[in-house]
Design a protein around this motif. Structure first.
Motif, PDB file in Angstrom:
ATOM      1  N   ARG A  27     -12.142  30.171 -11.085  1.00 32.81           N
ATOM      2  CA  ARG A  27     -10.755  30.615 -11.307  1.00 32.81           C
ATOM      3  C   ARG A  27     -10.650  31.934 -12.078  1.00 32.81           C
ATOM      4  NH1 ARG A  27      -7.028  26.056 -13.355  1.00 32.81           N
ATOM      5  NH2 ARG A  27      -5.420  27.466 -12.614  1.00 32.81           N
ATOM      6  N   PRO A  28     -11.412  32.141 -13.162  1.00 31.14           N
ATOM      7  CA  PRO A  28     -11.306  33.438 -13.860  1.00 31.14           C
ATOM      8  C   PRO A  28     -11.772  34.614 -13.010  1.00 31.14           C
ATOM      9  CG  PRO A  28     -12.364  31.805 -15.259  1.00 31.14           C
ATOM     10  CD  PRO A  28     -12.233  31.193 -13.907  1.00 31.14           C
ATOM     11  N   ILE A  29     -12.768  34.387 -12.158  1.00 33.25           N
ATOM     12  CA  ILE A  29     -13.248  35.470 -11.295  1.00 33.25           C
ATOM     13  C   ILE A  29     -12.183  35.837 -10.275  1.00 33.25           C
ATOM     14  CG2 ILE A  29     -14.972  36.107  -9.557  1.00 33.25           C
ATOM     15  CD1 ILE A  29     -16.961  34.312 -11.121  1.00 33.25           C
ATOM     16  N   VAL A  30     -11.567  34.833  -9.652  1.00 31.52           N
ATOM     17  CA  VAL A  30     -10.502  35.089  -8.675  1.00 31.52           C
ATOM     18  C   VAL A  30      -9.340  35.806  -9.349  1.00 31.52           C
ATOM     19  CG1 VAL A  30      -8.796  33.989  -7.168  1.00 31.52           C
ATOM     20  CG2 VAL A  30     -11.179  33.221  -7.127  1.00 31.52           C
ATOM     21  N   ALA A  31      -8.965  35.376 -10.540  1.00 30.66           N
ATOM     22  CA  ALA A  31      -7.861  36.028 -11.265  1.00 30.66           C
ATOM     23  C   ALA A  31      -8.198  37.483 -11.584  1.00 30.66           C
ATOM     24  CB  ALA A  31      -7.554  35.259 -12.544  1.00 30.66           C
ATOM     25  N   ALA A  32      -9.434  37.747 -11.989  1.00 28.07           N
ATOM     26  CA  ALA A  32      -9.839  39.125 -12.302  1.00 28.07           C
ATOM     27  C   ALA A  32      -9.830  39.995 -11.051  1.00 28.07           C
ATOM     28  CB  ALA A  32     -11.222  39.126 -12.946  1.00 28.07           C
ATOM     29  N   LEU A  33     -10.257  39.446  -9.920  1.00 27.52           N
ATOM     30  CA  LEU A  33     -10.258  40.206  -8.667  1.00 27.52           C
ATOM     31  C   LEU A  33      -8.843  40.581  -8.243  1.00 27.52           C
ATOM     32  CD1 LEU A  33     -12.978  38.231  -6.715  1.00 27.52           C
ATOM     33  CD2 LEU A  33     -13.105  40.634  -7.397  1.00 27.52           C
ATOM     34  N   ARG A  34      -7.899  39.696  -8.467  1.00 26.54           N
ATOM     35  CA  ARG A  34      -6.505  39.964  -8.051  1.00 26.54           C
ATOM     36  C   ARG A  34      -5.884  41.140  -8.803  1.00 26.54           C
ATOM     37  NH1 ARG A  34      -4.773  33.688  -7.288  1.00 26.54           N
ATOM     38  NH2 ARG A  34      -5.708  33.466  -5.227  1.00 26.54           N
ATOM     39  N   ARG A  35      -6.479  41.530  -9.924  1.00 25.68           N
ATOM     40  CA  ARG A  35      -5.979  42.711 -10.636  1.00 25.68           C
ATOM     41  C   ARG A  35      -6.200  43.991  -9.840  1.00 25.68           C
ATOM     42  NH1 ARG A  35      -8.680  42.366 -16.220  1.00 25.68           N
ATOM     43  NH2 ARG A  35     -10.003  40.866 -15.192  1.00 25.68           N
ATOM     44  N   PHE A  36      -7.089  43.936  -8.847  1.00 25.09           N
ATOM     45  CA  PHE A  36      -7.306  45.089  -7.966  1.00 25.09           C
ATOM     46  C   PHE A  36      -6.315  45.101  -6.801  1.00 25.09           C
ATOM     47  CE2 PHE A  36     -11.613  44.547  -9.795  1.00 25.09           C
ATOM     48  CZ  PHE A  36     -11.743  45.790 -10.376  1.00 25.09           C
ATOM     49  N   GLU A  37      -5.316  44.233  -6.868  1.00 33.25           N
ATOM     50  CA  GLU A  37      -4.283  44.117  -5.824  1.00 33.25           C
ATOM     51  C   GLU A  37      -4.886  43.777  -4.469  1.00 33.25           C
ATOM     52  OE1 GLU A  37      -1.633  47.446  -5.981  1.00 33.25           O
ATOM     53  OE2 GLU A  37      -1.089  47.019  -8.058  1.00 33.25           O
ATOM     54  N   VAL A  38      -5.772  42.797  -4.472  1.00 34.34           N
ATOM     55  CA  VAL A  38      -6.380  42.261  -3.257  1.00 34.34           C
ATOM     56  C   VAL A  38      -5.985  40.796  -3.141  1.00 34.34           C
ATOM     57  CG1 VAL A  38      -8.369  43.821  -3.372  1.00 34.34           C
ATOM     58  CG2 VAL A  38      -8.521  41.557  -4.411  1.00 34.34           C
ATOM     59  N   SER A  39      -6.127  40.251  -1.953  1.00 38.93           N
ATOM     60  CA  SER A  39      -6.035  38.809  -1.786  1.00 38.93           C
ATOM     61  C   SER A  39      -7.416  38.258  -2.093  1.00 38.93           C
ATOM     62  CB  SER A  39      -5.644  38.452  -0.357  1.00 38.93           C
ATOM     63  OG  SER A  39      -4.341  38.885  -0.098  1.00 38.93           O
ATOM     64  N   ALA A  40      -7.483  37.232  -2.916  1.00 37.38           N
ATOM     65  CA  ALA A  40      -8.768  36.653  -3.301  1.00 37.38           C
ATOM     66  C   ALA A  40      -8.647  35.139  -3.336  1.00 37.38           C
ATOM     67  CB  ALA A  40      -9.196  37.169  -4.667  1.00 37.38           C
ATOM     68  N   ALA A  41      -9.699  34.464  -2.856  1.00 36.55           N
ATOM     69  CA  ALA A  41      -9.705  33.005  -2.843  1.00 36.55           C
ATOM     70  C   ALA A  41     -11.120  32.486  -2.699  1.00 36.55           C
ATOM     71  CB  ALA A  41      -8.849  32.478  -1.692  1.00 36.55           C
ATOM     72  N   GLU A  42     -11.324  31.254  -3.148  1.00 38.94           N
ATOM     73  CA  GLU A  42     -12.584  30.568  -2.884  1.00 38.94           C
ATOM     74  C   GLU A  42     -12.521  30.075  -1.443  1.00 38.94           C
ATOM     75  OE1 GLU A  42     -15.401  26.968  -4.570  1.00 38.94           O
ATOM     76  OE2 GLU A  42     -13.371  27.153  -5.329  1.00 38.94           O
ATOM     77  N   VAL A  43     -13.509  30.450  -0.640  1.00 40.12           N
ATOM     78  CA  VAL A  43     -13.425  30.163   0.799  1.00 40.12           C
ATOM     79  C   VAL A  43     -14.587  29.342   1.343  1.00 40.12           C
ATOM     80  CG1 VAL A  43     -12.033  32.200   1.290  1.00 40.12           C
ATOM     81  CG2 VAL A  43     -14.528  32.352   1.417  1.00 40.12           C
ATOM     82  N   GLY A  44     -15.641  29.170   0.577  1.00 44.68           N
ATOM     83  CA  GLY A  44     -16.788  28.450   1.106  1.00 44.68           C
ATOM     84  C   GLY A  44     -17.527  27.700   0.031  1.00 44.68           C
ATOM     85  N   ALA A  45     -18.470  26.865   0.456  1.00 47.66           N
ATOM     86  CA  ALA A  45     -19.272  26.023  -0.444  1.00 47.66           C
ATOM     87  C   ALA A  45     -18.366  25.168  -1.320  1.00 47.66           C
ATOM     88  CB  ALA A  45     -20.224  26.867  -1.277  1.00 47.66           C
ATOM     89  N   LEU A  46     -17.271  24.711  -0.751  1.00 49.70           N
ATOM     90  CA  LEU A  46     -16.275  23.976  -1.524  1.00 49.70           C
ATOM     91  C   LEU A  46     -16.799  22.644  -2.045  1.00 49.70           C
ATOM     92  CD1 LEU A  46     -13.180  24.716   0.731  1.00 49.70           C
ATOM     93  CD2 LEU A  46     -13.815  25.841  -1.396  1.00 49.70           C
TER      94      LEU A  46
END
Length: 98
Positions: A27-46
């Protein structure tokens, strides 16, 4: 118009033996990535506790800008000391691509 995607394959620390612990790293990594104004999500190895795949997508008027944003995202993920970046798969799509 150009779109770009990147998928980051991550090895999580040994203490991520539950989905709750895994989420505490992802979750913190996804939140940090979104600061670059990208769509970000966990998509694999769920289902895997020690691994995660996080994807980002970006749209821009110029391919160079897409590459810059993806480079920044990769640098951020690679710089996280709590995870190991195993691989990155990147794609850039332009107006002429089908």
């Amino acid at each position: 118009m150009f779109t770009g995607t990147a998928v980051f394959d991550l090895l999580l620390p040994g203490d991520s033996r539950s989905l709750k612990a895994k989420r505490s790293y992802v979750r913190p990594i996804v939140a940090a990535l979104r600061r670059f104004e990208v769509s970000a999500a966990e998509v694999g190895a769920l289902d895997l506790h020690g691994r995660a795949e996080i994807a980002v997508a970006v749209v821009a008027a110029e391919g160079a800008h897409v590459r810059e944003v993806l480079d920044s995202c990769e640098h951020l993920v690679a710089g996280r000391p709590e995870v190991e970046l195993l691989s990155v798969r990147r794609h850039l799509y332009g107006d002429g691509d089908d």
